[in-house]
Design a protein around this motif. Structure first.
Motif, PDB file in Angstrom:
ATOM      1  N   MET A   1       0.827  -1.195   0.000  1.00  0.00           N
ATOM      2  CA  MET A   1       0.000   0.000   0.000  1.00  0.00           C
ATOM      3  C   MET A   1       0.868   1.255   0.000  1.00  0.00           C
ATOM      4  N   GLY A   2       2.037   1.149   0.613  1.00  0.00           N
ATOM      5  CA  GLY A   2       2.953   2.286   0.580  1.00  0.00           C
ATOM      6  C   GLY A   2       3.370   2.610  -0.843  1.00  0.00           C
ATOM      7  N   GLY A   3       3.674   1.581  -1.615  1.00  0.00           N
ATOM      8  CA  GLY A   3       4.041   1.784  -3.020  1.00  0.00           C
ATOM      9  C   GLY A   3       2.882   2.336  -3.835  1.00  0.00           C
ATOM     10  N   VAL A   4       1.694   1.834  -3.574  1.00  0.00           N
ATOM     11  CA  VAL A   4       0.513   2.327  -4.280  1.00  0.00           C
ATOM     12  C   VAL A   4       0.296   3.807  -3.972  1.00  0.00           C
ATOM     13  N   ALA A   5       0.358   4.160  -2.688  1.00  0.00           N
ATOM     14  CA  ALA A   5       0.163   5.562  -2.301  1.00  0.00           C
ATOM     15  C   ALA A   5       1.291   6.444  -2.832  1.00  0.00           C
ATOM     16  N   ALA A   6       2.511   5.934  -2.802  1.00  0.00           N
ATOM     17  CA  ALA A   6       3.657   6.715  -3.268  1.00  0.00           C
ATOM     18  C   ALA A   6       3.551   7.035  -4.756  1.00  0.00           C
ATOM     19  N   THR A   7       2.898   6.183  -5.523  1.00  0.00           N
ATOM     20  CA  THR A   7       2.712   6.465  -6.943  1.00  0.00           C
ATOM     21  C   THR A   7       1.390   7.177  -7.210  1.00  0.00           C
ATOM     22  N   ALA A   8       0.356   6.847  -6.443  1.00  0.00           N
ATOM     23  CA  ALA A   8      -0.966   7.450  -6.670  1.00  0.00           C
ATOM     24  C   ALA A   8      -0.982   8.928  -6.335  1.00  0.00           C
ATOM     25  N   LEU A   9      -0.340   9.307  -5.249  1.00  0.00           N
ATOM     26  CA  LEU A   9      -0.375  10.699  -4.830  1.00  0.00           C
ATOM     27  C   LEU A   9       0.276  11.631  -5.859  1.00  0.00           C
ATOM     28  N   PRO A  10       1.514  11.365  -6.299  1.00  0.00           N
ATOM     29  CA  PRO A  10       2.086  12.248  -7.325  1.00  0.00           C
ATOM     30  C   PRO A  10       1.303  12.217  -8.635  1.00  0.00           C
ATOM     31  N   MET A  11       0.788  11.045  -9.008  1.00  0.00           N
ATOM     32  CA  MET A  11       0.025  10.942 -10.248  1.00  0.00           C
ATOM     33  C   MET A  11      -1.271  11.755 -10.152  1.00  0.00           C
ATOM     34  N   ALA A  12      -1.931  11.673  -8.992  1.00  0.00           N
ATOM     35  CA  ALA A  12      -3.179  12.418  -8.802  1.00  0.00           C
ATOM     36  C   ALA A  12      -2.926  13.917  -8.776  1.00  0.00           C
ATOM     37  N   LEU A  13      -1.788  14.330  -8.255  1.00  0.00           N
ATOM     38  CA  LEU A  13      -1.459  15.754  -8.239  1.00  0.00           C
ATOM     39  C   LEU A  13      -1.012  16.236  -9.624  1.00  0.00           C
ATOM     40  N   TYR A  14      -0.364  15.375 -10.386  1.00  0.00           N
ATOM     41  CA  TYR A  14       0.114  15.725 -11.717  1.00  0.00           C
ATOM     42  C   TYR A  14      -1.045  15.901 -12.697  1.00  0.00           C
ATOM     43  N   ARG A  15      -2.071  15.062 -12.591  1.00  0.00           N
ATOM     44  CA  ARG A  15      -3.135  15.046 -13.603  1.00  0.00           C
ATOM     45  C   ARG A  15      -3.986  16.283 -13.661  1.00  0.00           C
ATOM     46  N   PRO A  16      -4.369  17.092 -12.831  1.00  0.00           N
ATOM     47  CA  PRO A  16      -4.557  16.956 -11.382  1.00  0.00           C
ATOM     48  C   PRO A  16      -5.947  16.390 -11.059  1.00  0.00           C
ATOM     49  N   VAL A  17      -5.961  15.477 -10.126  1.00  0.00           N
ATOM     50  CA  VAL A  17      -7.196  14.866  -9.650  1.00  0.00           C
ATOM     51  C   VAL A  17      -7.127  14.907  -8.124  1.00  0.00           C
ATOM     52  N   LEU A  18      -7.524  16.033  -7.572  1.00  0.00           N
ATOM     53  CA  LEU A  18      -7.416  16.266  -6.138  1.00  0.00           C
ATOM     54  C   LEU A  18      -8.191  15.230  -5.329  1.00  0.00           C
ATOM     55  N   PHE A  19      -9.347  14.812  -5.824  1.00  0.00           N
ATOM     56  CA  PHE A  19     -10.141  13.806  -5.122  1.00  0.00           C
ATOM     57  C   PHE A  19      -9.330  12.534  -4.904  1.00  0.00           C
TER      58      PHE A  19
END
Length: 182
Positions: free
Chosen positions: A1-19
């Motif tokens: 889950m750490g790896g998932v969050a570590a990739t999801a957070l930057p990806m969500a901010l990059y796209r940006p998808v704040l939700f």
């Protein structure tokens, strides 16, 4: 889950998808606190939470509060996920508030850590299945609200049943032949 969050957070901010960024914070915190509670077994005997526990709980509570408030006042900022933002925000605030409360007022149950470990890890599974569901299943079923909610519909009863099972298993035994008095 750490790896998932570590990739999801930057990806969500990059796209940006704040939700999705805020949901990633909540998902990570469920797994992180499920792991950390194993280091906090002594809370029931007067132990103290470490700064990392306080920091992650307070940041997650703040993120969930913001998620709920954006759902109420500015749904466009979270891609229009009004109802889901409010639901996830409230759930996240409740979970982290219970955790913070256990740092302030020590748990009375000796096995609190076991129950919290199970609950948080099942919660992180709910988050992972929710992410899988909303990303892959719309291709088969179309976009529906139930794709967001079915993992919780399965996972929450699993949390309740598993916790109940272990509370009964760990309950003090009354010797046979003796009647327990209230």
């Amino acid at each position: 889950m750490g790896g998932v969050a570590a990739t999801a957070l930057p990806m969500a901010l990059y796209r940006p998808v704040l939700f999705l960024a805020m949901v990633a914070v909540l998902s990570f915190h469920a797994a992180f606190s499920g792991y950390r509670v194993l280091k906090l077994k002594d809370l029931a005997r007067g132990g103290r939470a470490k700064p990392i526990d306080w920091i992650t709980a307070v940041l997650t509570f703040g993120s969930c509060l913001l998620l709920a408030l954006l759902g109420i006042f500015d749904p466009k900022a979270i891609q229009g996920f009004k109802i889901l933002a409010i639901i996830f925000g409230l759930i996240g605030m409740r979970l982290t508030a219970v955790q913070i409360w256990s740092y302030i007022r020590k748990p009375e149950e000796k096995m609190f850590w076991w129950y919290r470990h199970l609950q948080n890890f099942i919660g992180s599974y709910i988050a992972a299945w929710t992410a899988f569901s909303v990303v892959t299943l719309p291709a088969v079923f179309g976009n529906h609200l139930w794709l967001w909610l079915w993992p919780a519909g399965v996972g929450i009863p699993a949390i309740v049943m598993t916790t109940g099972y272990y509370k009964r298993k760990f309950a003090p035994r009354v010797p046979s032949g003796k009647v327990a008095t209230a």
